[in-house]
Design a protein around this motif. Sequence first.
Motif, PDB file in Angstrom:
ATOM      1  N   ARG A 120       0.848  -1.198   0.000  1.00 14.55           N
ATOM      2  CA  ARG A 120       0.000   0.000   0.000  1.00 14.55           C
ATOM      3  C   ARG A 120       0.885   1.251   0.000  1.00 14.55           C
ATOM      4  NH1 ARG A 120      -3.972   0.440   4.478  1.00 14.55           N
ATOM      5  NH2 ARG A 120      -5.303   1.480   2.949  1.00 14.55           N
ATOM      6  N   GLN A 121       0.365   2.327  -0.555  1.00 10.49           N
ATOM      7  CA  GLN A 121       1.151   3.561  -0.670  1.00 10.49           C
ATOM      8  C   GLN A 121       1.475   4.136   0.710  1.00 10.49           C
ATOM      9  OE1 GLN A 121       2.590   4.806  -3.317  1.00 10.49           O
ATOM     10  NE2 GLN A 121       1.722   3.179  -4.603  1.00 10.49           N
ATOM     11  N   PRO A 122       2.739   4.567   0.906  1.00 10.95           N
ATOM     12  CA  PRO A 122       3.131   5.112   2.207  1.00 10.95           C
ATOM     13  C   PRO A 122       2.243   6.269   2.674  1.00 10.95           C
ATOM     14  CG  PRO A 122       4.938   5.280   0.598  1.00 10.95           C
ATOM     15  CD  PRO A 122       3.857   4.495  -0.031  1.00 10.95           C
ATOM     16  N   GLU A 123       1.830   7.137   1.728  1.00 12.21           N
ATOM     17  CA  GLU A 123       1.032   8.312   2.135  1.00 12.21           C
ATOM     18  C   GLU A 123      -0.244   7.872   2.835  1.00 12.21           C
ATOM     19  OE1 GLU A 123       1.591   7.940  -1.482  1.00 12.21           O
ATOM     20  OE2 GLU A 123       3.611   8.549  -0.884  1.00 12.21           O
ATOM     21  N   LEU A 124      -0.877   6.813   2.284  1.00 12.81           N
ATOM     22  CA  LEU A 124      -2.145   6.372   2.862  1.00 12.81           C
ATOM     23  C   LEU A 124      -1.929   5.721   4.230  1.00 12.81           C
ATOM     24  CD1 LEU A 124      -5.145   6.383   2.106  1.00 12.81           C
ATOM     25  CD2 LEU A 124      -4.875   3.990   1.555  1.00 12.81           C
ATOM     26  N   ILE A 125      -0.839   4.959   4.351  1.00 10.19           N
ATOM     27  CA  ILE A 125      -0.527   4.311   5.634  1.00 10.19           C
ATOM     28  C   ILE A 125      -0.273   5.382   6.693  1.00 10.19           C
ATOM     29  CG2 ILE A 125       1.164   2.853   6.832  1.00 10.19           C
ATOM     30  CD1 ILE A 125       1.607   1.489   4.024  1.00 10.19           C
ATOM     31  N   ILE A 126       0.500   6.397   6.306  1.00 11.97           N
ATOM     32  CA  ILE A 126       0.832   7.461   7.263  1.00 11.97           C
ATOM     33  C   ILE A 126      -0.431   8.236   7.644  1.00 11.97           C
ATOM     34  CG2 ILE A 126       2.154   9.619   7.550  1.00 11.97           C
ATOM     35  CD1 ILE A 126       4.345   8.181   5.770  1.00 11.97           C
ATOM     36  N   LYS A 127      -1.310   8.449   6.668  1.00 13.56           N
ATOM     37  CA  LYS A 127      -2.563   9.148   6.967  1.00 13.56           C
ATOM     38  C   LYS A 127      -3.398   8.307   7.946  1.00 13.56           C
ATOM     39  CE  LYS A 127      -6.835  11.007   5.164  1.00 13.56           C
ATOM     40  NZ  LYS A 127      -7.718  10.169   5.973  1.00 13.56           N
ATOM     41  N   GLU A 128      -3.489   7.012   7.686  1.00 16.10           N
ATOM     42  CA  GLU A 128      -4.280   6.155   8.582  1.00 16.10           C
ATOM     43  C   GLU A 128      -3.681   6.148   9.980  1.00 16.10           C
ATOM     44  OE1 GLU A 128      -5.012   2.284   6.857  1.00 16.10           O
ATOM     45  OE2 GLU A 128      -6.273   3.120   5.267  1.00 16.10           O
ATOM     46  N   ALA A 129      -2.356   6.172  10.055  1.00 11.75           N
ATOM     47  CA  ALA A 129      -1.693   6.200  11.365  1.00 11.75           C
ATOM     48  C   ALA A 129      -2.007   7.511  12.085  1.00 11.75           C
ATOM     49  CB  ALA A 129      -0.191   6.036  11.188  1.00 11.75           C
ATOM     50  N   LYS A 130      -1.918   8.627  11.357  1.00  7.82           N
ATOM     51  CA  LYS A 130      -2.213   9.940  11.965  1.00  7.82           C
ATOM     52  C   LYS A 130      -3.647   9.974  12.484  1.00  7.82           C
ATOM     53  CE  LYS A 130       0.753  13.162   9.422  1.00  7.82           C
ATOM     54  NZ  LYS A 130       0.757  14.001   8.224  1.00  7.82           N
ATOM     55  N   ASP A 131      -4.580   9.491  11.659  1.00 10.64           N
ATOM     56  CA  ASP A 131      -5.998   9.478  12.075  1.00 10.64           C
ATOM     57  C   ASP A 131      -6.176   8.663  13.346  1.00 10.64           C
ATOM     58  OD1 ASP A 131      -6.574  10.970   9.875  1.00 10.64           O
ATOM     59  OD2 ASP A 131      -7.485   9.334   8.707  1.00 10.64           O
ATOM     60  N   ALA A 132      -5.514   7.498  13.392  1.00 15.23           N
ATOM     61  CA  ALA A 132      -5.658   6.623  14.564  1.00 15.23           C
ATOM     62  C   ALA A 132      -5.087   7.311  15.807  1.00 15.23           C
ATOM     63  CB  ALA A 132      -4.951   5.291  14.316  1.00 15.23           C
ATOM     64  N   LEU A 133      -3.961   7.989  15.655  1.00 16.48           N
ATOM     65  CA  LEU A 133      -3.345   8.667  16.803  1.00 16.48           C
ATOM     66  C   LEU A 133      -4.237   9.815  17.276  1.00 16.48           C
ATOM     67  CD1 LEU A 133       0.352   8.667  15.556  1.00 16.48           C
ATOM     68  CD2 LEU A 133      -0.618   7.234  17.364  1.00 16.48           C
ATOM     69  N   LEU A 134      -4.826  10.531  16.303  1.00 18.31           N
ATOM     70  CA  LEU A 134      -5.735  11.634  16.668  1.00 18.31           C
ATOM     71  C   LEU A 134      -6.953  11.119  17.427  1.00 18.31           C
ATOM     72  CD1 LEU A 134      -5.898  14.067  13.622  1.00 18.31           C
ATOM     73  CD2 LEU A 134      -5.326  14.625  16.005  1.00 18.31           C
ATOM     74  N   SER A 135      -7.398   9.897  17.078  1.00 15.79           N
ATOM     75  CA  SER A 135      -8.552   9.326  17.787  1.00 15.79           C
ATOM     76  C   SER A 135      -8.160   8.709  19.118  1.00 15.79           C
ATOM     77  CB  SER A 135      -9.258   8.255  16.968  1.00 15.79           C
ATOM     78  OG  SER A 135      -9.203   8.492  15.632  1.00 15.79           O
ATOM     79  N   GLY A 136      -6.886   8.777  19.474  1.00 15.12           N
ATOM     80  CA  GLY A 136      -6.499   8.330  20.811  1.00 15.12           C
ATOM     81  C   GLY A 136      -5.804   6.971  20.875  1.00 15.12           C
ATOM     82  N   TYR A 137      -5.601   6.315  19.737  1.00 14.22           N
ATOM     83  CA  TYR A 137      -4.876   5.028  19.779  1.00 14.22           C
ATOM     84  C   TYR A 137      -3.424   5.276  20.159  1.00 14.22           C
ATOM     85  CZ  TYR A 137      -8.986   2.805  17.926  1.00 14.22           C
ATOM     86  OH  TYR A 137     -10.268   2.330  17.801  1.00 14.22           O
ATOM     87  N   LYS A 138      -2.846   4.339  20.895  1.00 15.01           N
ATOM     88  CA  LYS A 138      -1.501   4.544  21.447  1.00 15.01           C
ATOM     89  C   LYS A 138      -0.465   3.617  20.811  1.00 15.01           C
ATOM     90  CE  LYS A 138      -2.618   7.347  24.878  1.00 15.01           C
ATOM     91  NZ  LYS A 138      -3.334   8.448  24.425  1.00 15.01           N
ATOM     92  N   GLU A 139      -0.953   2.757  19.943  1.00 16.57           N
ATOM     93  CA  GLU A 139      -0.034   1.791  19.338  1.00 16.57           C
ATOM     94  C   GLU A 139      -0.487   1.541  17.905  1.00 16.57           C
ATOM     95  OE1 GLU A 139       1.657  -1.468  21.907  1.00 16.57           O
ATOM     96  OE2 GLU A 139       0.305  -2.637  20.663  1.00 16.57           O
ATOM     97  N   ILE A 140       0.475   1.501  17.002  1.00 16.71           N
ATOM     98  CA  ILE A 140       0.188   1.214  15.595  1.00 16.71           C
ATOM     99  C   ILE A 140       0.852  -0.119  15.281  1.00 16.71           C
ATOM    100  CG2 ILE A 140       0.665   1.979  13.217  1.00 16.71           C
ATOM    101  CD1 ILE A 140      -1.068   4.001  14.685  1.00 16.71           C
ATOM    102  N   THR A 141       0.078  -1.087  14.803  1.00 13.44           N
ATOM    103  CA  THR A 141       0.695  -2.343  14.370  1.00 13.44           C
ATOM    104  C   THR A 141       0.562  -2.477  12.867  1.00 13.44           C
ATOM    105  OG1 THR A 141       0.199  -3.368  16.488  1.00 13.44           O
ATOM    106  CG2 THR A 141       0.780  -4.854  14.699  1.00 13.44           C
ATOM    107  N   LEU A 142       1.702  -2.515  12.189  1.00 11.68           N
ATOM    108  CA  LEU A 142       1.715  -2.657  10.738  1.00 11.68           C
ATOM    109  C   LEU A 142       1.557  -4.128  10.400  1.00 11.68           C
ATOM    110  CD1 LEU A 142       4.723  -0.269  10.030  1.00 11.68           C
ATOM    111  CD2 LEU A 142       2.272   0.284  10.131  1.00 11.68           C
TER     112      LEU A 142
END
Length: 442
Positions: free
Chosen positions: A177-199
Motif C-alpha cells: 500500500r502507498q506510504p502516504e495512505l498508511i501514514i494518513k491512517e496512522a495519523k488518524d488513529a493517533l488523533l482518535s487516541g490510539y496509542k499503538e500502531i501495528t503494521l
Amino acid sequence: MKKVYIDTMGCQMNKSDTERMLGMLSHFDYEETKIPEEADLLMVNTCSIRQLSEDKSFSAVGTWGKWKKELKKNIKIGFCGCVAQQKAEEIFKRAPYVDFVLGTHKIYALPEIIKRINNGEKVCECAETNKTEDDLAKNYEIERVKGVNAWIPITEGCNNFCTYCIVPYTRGRERSRQPELIIKEAKDALLSGYKEITLLGQNVDSYGKDFKDKNYRLAQLLRDLNALEGNFRIRFVTSYPTDITDELIKTAVESDKVCEYFHIPMQSGSTPVLKAMNRRYTREEYAKIVRKIRDMVPDVTITSDFIAGFPGETEEQFRETLTAIDEFELDYCNVAAYSPREKTVAAKWVDKFIPEDVKDERFQRLNKKIQENCLKSNKKYVGHEMEVLIENFYEHKGKMINTGKTRNFKTVHIESDMDLTGQFVNVKITEAKTWYLKGIQS
Ligand code: SAH
Ligand code: SF4
Ligand code: F3S
C-alpha cells in the motif's frame, strides 16, 4: 439504523478487513451489534488456514440459515474472507441461504453489494484484483475496535507459496500500500487516541519490493511513522526470516517508538523439512538472523510459528524443532498440527502424510516445550522496571486488575483500583507466570 453483526475468524488481517467493512456499512445506515439475534445483516469473515477454521465458518452461517428458514426471519447473510475468496460460487451450493459471497480482494465492493441484495439479488464478488484498493479506501473511515492498538495493513497477499499454505490463493499476489495512505491512517488513529500502531502483512519486511517508481521499504516507513508527533508505539508483523535486513534492525533500534519485538515464523527446525516446505532458509541461516537481532536489540522478544507433523517429517526432524526452540531461546511460539489444504503442493503428498495420532502427539510435545520456554523467558524480567501500555481493566476474584503489554510484548497484570487503560505506566515486575508477568506500579 439497521444492525450488522460480523463474526470475525482468523488473523489480524481479517480483523482489519472487518473494521474497514464496518466503516463502509456505517455510511449506509448500519451500526454494529454484538448480538447476532438482533441483527438485520449477519456476516462471517472466514479463515481458511486449516481445515478446522474452514469448517467453523460453515457452522456459523448454518445457524443463521436456520433462523432464516425456520423462524422466517427477514435477515441477510454474507460470507466473506479467505474461504469466500477460495470457494466463490461453491459457497451457495453448500449454504443456499447465503445472500452474498465477498472475497478478500473486493471488500470495497460491499456498499454496491448491499444495494443489490436488498433488491433480492444473490451476489458473488470474488475476482482477483491484484491491486490494492487504496483509492477506494480513502472514501471511507475505518470503524476500529475500541482499544489502544490500531492495525494498519501495509502489504496484502503473498508470493512465497510455502507448500503447506493457502494464503497465496486466498489473498493473491503481494501488493504494497502507498506510504502516504498508511501514514494518513496512522495519523488518524493517533488523533482518535490510539496509542499503538501495528503494521500488518504476511511478510511486512518485503514491503515496497513491488514499487516501481520509488525505493521505499519498511525501514523508511518505520522512520516516517516514528517521526509523527505523540507518545505511541509501533509494531510490525509478520517478518519472513531472510527478508530482515541489517538496515531494518538498525532502524528498529534507532527509532524510539518502534518496539523490541520480532515475530519470525520458522515453521520447522529441520533444514530438509524447511526445503520441502519451500521456505528459503536453512536452520543455520535462521539461527544467524536471530543471533544478530539478539546482539543488536537489547531485551528483544522473538516469537515464532511451527507446524507439527508436516508430510514426511521424521521423529528426528521433529526433535530438531524442539531443539530449535531451546537453542534460539524463542520467547513464545504459535503451533499447529499440519492440515492439508486444497490447491497447495504438500496436500498432494498423501503417501507421506503423518498419522493423526502422531501429529497430535508431536503437537502436544511442542506445546509443552513452549510453556517451559515461555516461563523461562518471563522469569528473566522479575525485578525489572518495565513500561506497560495498559489495554484492559477488569475484576478478577474480587480484585481489580489492569493488564497491558511491555514494549517487548510481554503481558503484565497490575492490581490497582484505578482504570489505567490507555496509559503508559512504569511497573516493577514481581512475579513470572507461564503466560504473563505480575507487577506493581512504581
Ligand atoms: N506469513 C506468515 C504466516 C501466515 S499463516 C509466515 O510466512 O510465517 C500463519 C501460520 O499458520 C503459519 O506461520 C503456519 O505456522 C500456520 N499454517 C499455515 N498453513 C498451515 C497448514 N496447512 N497447516 C498447519 N498450519 C499452517
Ligand atoms: Fe503462507 Fe508462506 Fe506466504 Fe507465510 S510466507 S503466508 S506461510 S505462503
Ligand atoms: Fe486465515 Fe486468511 Fe488470515 S486464511 S490466517 S484469515 S490471511
